[in-house]
Design an enzyme around this catalytic site. Structure first.
Site, PDB file in Angstrom:
ATOM      1  N   HIS A  67      20.602  14.347  49.306  1.00  0.00           N
ATOM      2  CA  HIS A  67      19.829  13.149  49.632  1.00  0.00           C
ATOM      3  C   HIS A  67      20.544  11.893  49.124  1.00  0.00           C
ATOM      4  CE1 HIS A  67      15.856  10.930  50.024  1.00  0.00           C
ATOM      5  NE2 HIS A  67      16.589  10.104  49.291  1.00  0.00           N
ATOM      6  N   GLU A  68      20.968  11.918  47.862  1.00  0.00           N
ATOM      7  CA  GLU A  68      21.632  10.742  47.286  1.00  0.00           C
ATOM      8  C   GLU A  68      22.985  10.501  47.952  1.00  0.00           C
ATOM      9  OE1 GLU A  68      19.819   8.792  45.620  1.00  0.00           O
ATOM     10  OE2 GLU A  68      18.251  10.310  45.463  1.00  0.00           O
ATOM     11  N   HIS A  71      22.674   8.417  51.070  1.00  0.00           N
ATOM     12  CA  HIS A  71      22.694   6.987  50.758  1.00  0.00           C
ATOM     13  C   HIS A  71      24.142   6.533  50.548  1.00  0.00           C
ATOM     14  CE1 HIS A  71      18.415   6.319  50.349  1.00  0.00           C
ATOM     15  NE2 HIS A  71      18.287   7.284  49.469  1.00  0.00           N
TER      16      HIS A  71
HETATM   17 ZN    ZN Z   1      16.576   8.080  48.700  1.00  0.00          ZN
END
Ligand code: ZN
Ligand code: ZN
Length: 145
Positions: A67-68, A71
């Site tokens: 998830h990170e 980004h």
């Molecule tokens: Zn996030």
């Protein structure tokens, strides 16, 4: 798991799932509370909530890292890297990352004090203070925290 091991893991996940290197810093940050991780737009570093590993599992930790990294890689590729963009959703789905971090389990303790003898009672659940009294002196109980 140490910060060095986390750094290695993030680098591995990045190469394996995104086919791009992770060239910044990843570390555990125990001050993160309700989120699994955080990506910093200025430094490009990633913080991971250590509870993602301690309370859950390595699979969960990897999902949070994915998830990170969504980004991270979108931001470096010139996108905003925000959650609500189609690019983010698409990339997250492609790598199988988690949409939301699971909520760490909070063991909540409530502190009751007897107003007459001062005895302290620790309870997980709320007590009905109209029905329950101190078992030593029968004084009324009051919720303190
Ligand atoms: Zn996030
Ligand atoms: Zn009492």
């Amino acid at each position: 798991m140490t910060n060095n091991q986390l750094q290695q893991l993030v680098e591995e996940v990045s190469l394996r799932y995104f086919a791009k290197p992770f060239c910044h810093h990843a570390r555990f940050n125990s001050r993160l509370r309700s989120t699994g991780g955080r990506y910093y737009l200025q430094s490009h570093d990633i913080d991971i909530n250590p509870r993602m590993l301690n309370d859950f599992s390595i699979v969960n930790l990897i999902n949070v890292i994915k998830h990170e990294l969504c980004h991270y890689h979108l931001h470096l590729a010139g996108y905003s890297g925000r959650h609500n963009t189609p690019e983010f959703k698409q990339l997250l789905r492609a790598v199988g990352g988690s949409r939301y971090a699971p909520q760490p389990k909070h063991v909540r303790w409530l502190k009751y004090r007897c107003l007459k003898c001062g005895r302290i009672y620790w309870r997980h659940r709320h007590l009905d203070t109209h029905r329950y009294v101190c078992s030593y002196c029968y004084g009324p109980l009051k919720l303190e925290s």
